[in-house]
Design an enzyme around this catalytic site. Structure first.
Site, PDB file in Angstrom:
ATOM      1  N   GLU A   2      95.373  20.790  17.535  1.00 37.70           N
ATOM      2  CA  GLU A   2      95.507  22.213  16.900  1.00 37.70           C
ATOM      3  C   GLU A   2      94.306  23.074  17.141  1.00 37.70           C
ATOM      4  OE1 GLU A   2      95.932  22.427  12.477  1.00 37.70           O
ATOM      5  OE2 GLU A   2      97.372  20.789  12.581  1.00 37.70           O
ATOM      6  N   GLU A   8      94.641  15.002  10.113  1.00 40.71           N
ATOM      7  CA  GLU A   8      93.472  15.411   9.410  1.00 40.71           C
ATOM      8  C   GLU A   8      93.055  14.563   8.164  1.00 40.71           C
ATOM      9  OE1 GLU A   8      93.114  19.588   8.694  1.00 40.71           O
ATOM     10  OE2 GLU A   8      92.724  19.889  11.009  1.00 40.71           O
TER      11      GLU A   8
HETATM   12  C1  BG6 Z   1      94.778  22.168   9.619  1.00 44.24           C
HETATM   13  C2  BG6 Z   1      96.042  21.885   9.220  1.00 44.24           C
HETATM   14  O1  BG6 Z   1      93.557  21.853   9.078  1.00 44.24           O
HETATM   15  O2  BG6 Z   1      94.359  23.877   9.757  1.00 44.24           O
HETATM   16  C3  BG6 Z   1      97.161  22.863   9.156  1.00 44.24           C
HETATM   17  O3  BG6 Z   1      96.019  20.530  10.025  1.00 44.24           O
HETATM   18  C4  BG6 Z   1      96.670  23.993   8.629  1.00 44.24           C
HETATM   19  O4  BG6 Z   1      97.849  22.438   8.366  1.00 44.24           O
HETATM   20  C5  BG6 Z   1      95.635  24.675   9.515  1.00 44.24           C
HETATM   21  O5  BG6 Z   1      97.673  25.000   8.687  1.00 44.24           O
HETATM   22  C6  BG6 Z   1      95.281  25.928   9.628  1.00 44.24           C
HETATM   23  O6  BG6 Z   1      94.703  26.227   8.163  1.00 44.24           O
HETATM   24  P1  BG6 Z   1      95.125  27.332   7.128  1.00 44.24           P
HETATM   25  O7  BG6 Z   1      94.376  26.628   5.909  1.00 44.24           O
HETATM   26  O8  BG6 Z   1      94.714  28.605   7.686  1.00 44.24           O
HETATM   27  O9  BG6 Z   1      96.479  27.182   6.999  1.00 44.24           O
END
Ligand code: BG6
Length: 467
Positions: free
Chosen positions: A367, A165
């Site tokens: 993800e 990211e």
């Molecule tokens: C992504 C990141 O943006 O979202 C992760 O790569 C992150 O590191 C995931 O944990 C979920 O976001 P959050 O803010 O709910 O942890």
């Protein structure tokens, strides 16, 4: 388009799950690890820091056994740069190498393909103190670090991701800059320096790792215009290019997106490009694209009257708008999670189709998942039917995208196990495996399989045929 029959998931589809080092490992100062910028976080509003996290560093064998039980074909995790190189460069911490060696060997023993992200938000503090990504020496440090990883682990790790990211680090810089938040001009210089660093690592991976595959892992999402008003379409194009295409155009085509370049010129934010940079960027060819997808965004035409940017708390999925460029708008067709993120499974299909149409490279969903407040019942159950529902809908759209012709090679839901969410600690959980700890009460950190664990286990067993 309605299909009479949907394509099957390929037999070698990478049913996977994700984590990142600083969010899961803990052991923040053990066995010679240097500090990263994430280790500077102090608990605020009752939210934990990253010091112990889910204690994966000490419990990785138990965790890999759970991965094997789940039936994972692959596991995406990141390596902590400052565990391997405490100062970000120079002397190697052999204890750090040993940890990842053991983790990788354990995965291989369980027939789980390791997918390694080289850098996931945790810049070594020593480098940050020397200017971080503003300093071109960080490019050299990243290349040195990547080379160590390819040499030490490349015999077993074939799937690599350069930077997680990068677009989030540029568009939401607060969490990555514990000191002063850089100006936009500085951020686009950092961004350029990261482009050069990733390109060099990509080239190196191909030189060092036999059959190695490498790609970027930005957070990509389709941007919708609020209405079919052409001015809204212009605004959505603006934001889609600035937020998304800039990063993939550089990685795949080796050039700056022209719309974004015009924007940077207009704002006076163009980076200094040194001799040879664009040649390196052009020479580096990714083998596949990692894509983090959570939610689409909807925007309206900018008014350019001082009100385009809304004063509220944004995060990586919640937009603020930008003066003269776009305004954030509501999408009334979509639901929201309890943390205000839009839920748009069809939007994932739209996103995958757009990416594939534009670049024609294999795509790995690196993800995607639902952050929620899970409850552990007295008899040790976690009934996360909302997560099953979320994933079922997204997996179905992945299958539709596959049927549309997208070369989708795998899916790594976020996250394998509960870990520290970047903004909400353990109040927002994502895992298939529950970790019994609270923000500030570590308890015993016992692991529990959630209902979604059993559901995903079935999905993998039948290779997604009922999705
Ligand atoms: C992504 C990141 O943006 O979202 C992760 O790569 C992150 O590191 C995931 O944990 C979920 O976001 P959050 O803010 O709910 O942890």
């Amino acid at each position: 388009m309605f299909y009479k029959q949907l394509k099957e998931f390929p037999q070698d589809f990478l049913w996977s799950a994700s984590t990142s080092a600083y969010q899961v490992e803990g052991a923040y100062n053990e066995d010679g690890k240097g500090l990263s910028i994430q280790d500077l976080h102090h608990p605020t509003n009752g939210i934990t820091d990253f010091k112990v996290a889910s204690d994966h560093y000490h419990r990785f064998k138990e965790d890999v056994a759970l991965m094997a039980k789940l039936g994972l074909k692959a596991y995406r995790f990141s390596i902590s740069w400052s565990r391997v190189l405490p100062e970000g460069k120079g002397e190697i911490n052999e204890k750090g190498i040993e940890f990842y060696d053991q983790l990788i060997n354990e995965l291989i023993k369980c027939h789980i393909e390791p997918i390694v992200t080289i850098y996931h938000f945790d810049l070594p503090l020593a480098l940050y103190n020397q200017g971080g990504w503003n300093n071109r020496e960080t490019i050299d440090a990243f290349v040195e670090y990547s080379k160590i990883l390819f040499e030490r682990f490349g015999d077993r790790v074939k799937y690599w991701l350069t930077i997680n990211e990068q677009n989030v680090m540029i568009n939401h810089p607060n969490a990555m800059n514990p000191g002063k938040v850089p100006t936009k001009k500085e951020l686009y210089q950092q961004c350029h320096n990261m482009f050069v660093a990733s390109a060099k690592a990509t080239i190196l991976c191909h030189e060092i790792v036999e059959n190695g595959k490498i790609g970027p892992a930005p957070n990509i999402t389709a941007i919708y215009p609020e209405k079919c008003n052409p001015s809204d379409v212009i605004a959505s194009d603006n934001w889609e290019s600035i937020r998304c295409w800039l990063y993939l155009d550089i990685a795949v085509y080796g050039r700056y997106n022209s719309l974004v370049w015009a924007y940077l010129e207009e704002k006076g934010w163009t980076p200094t490009i040194e001799e040879g940079d664009m040649e390196v960027i052009e020479k580096a060819k990714p083998d596949y694209l990692g894509v983090n997808y959570y939610a689409t965004a909807t925007v309206a035409a900018a008014k350019n009257d001082g009100t385009d940017c809304q004063p509220r708390n944004g995060d990586q999925q919640i937009m603020l708008g930008e003066e003269g460029v776009y305004r954030a708008a509501q999408n009334n067709y979509l639901e929201q999670t309890e943390f205000g993120w839009m839920v748009d499974s069809i939007g994932m299909r739209v996103t995958l189709r757009r990416i594939y149409d534009r670049y024609h490279l294999p795509i790995l969903i690196t993800e995607n998942g639902l952050g929620a407040k899970d409850v552990l019942t007295e008899d040790g159950q976690i009934h996360d039917d909302y997560r099953i529902d979320y994933l079922k809908r997204h997996f179905h759209q992945a299958r539709l995208a596959l049927t549309d012709g997208v070369d989708l090679i795998g899916y790594c839901p976020w996250s394998f196990i509960d870990l520290v969410s970047t903004h909400q600690g353990y109040q927002k959980r994502y895992g298939f495996v529950y970790v019994d700890r609270e923000e500030n009460d570590l308890k015993e950190m016992k692991r529990y399989e959630k209902d979604s664990f059993k559901w995903y286990q079935e999905v993998i067993k039948e290779n997604g045929k009922n999705l």
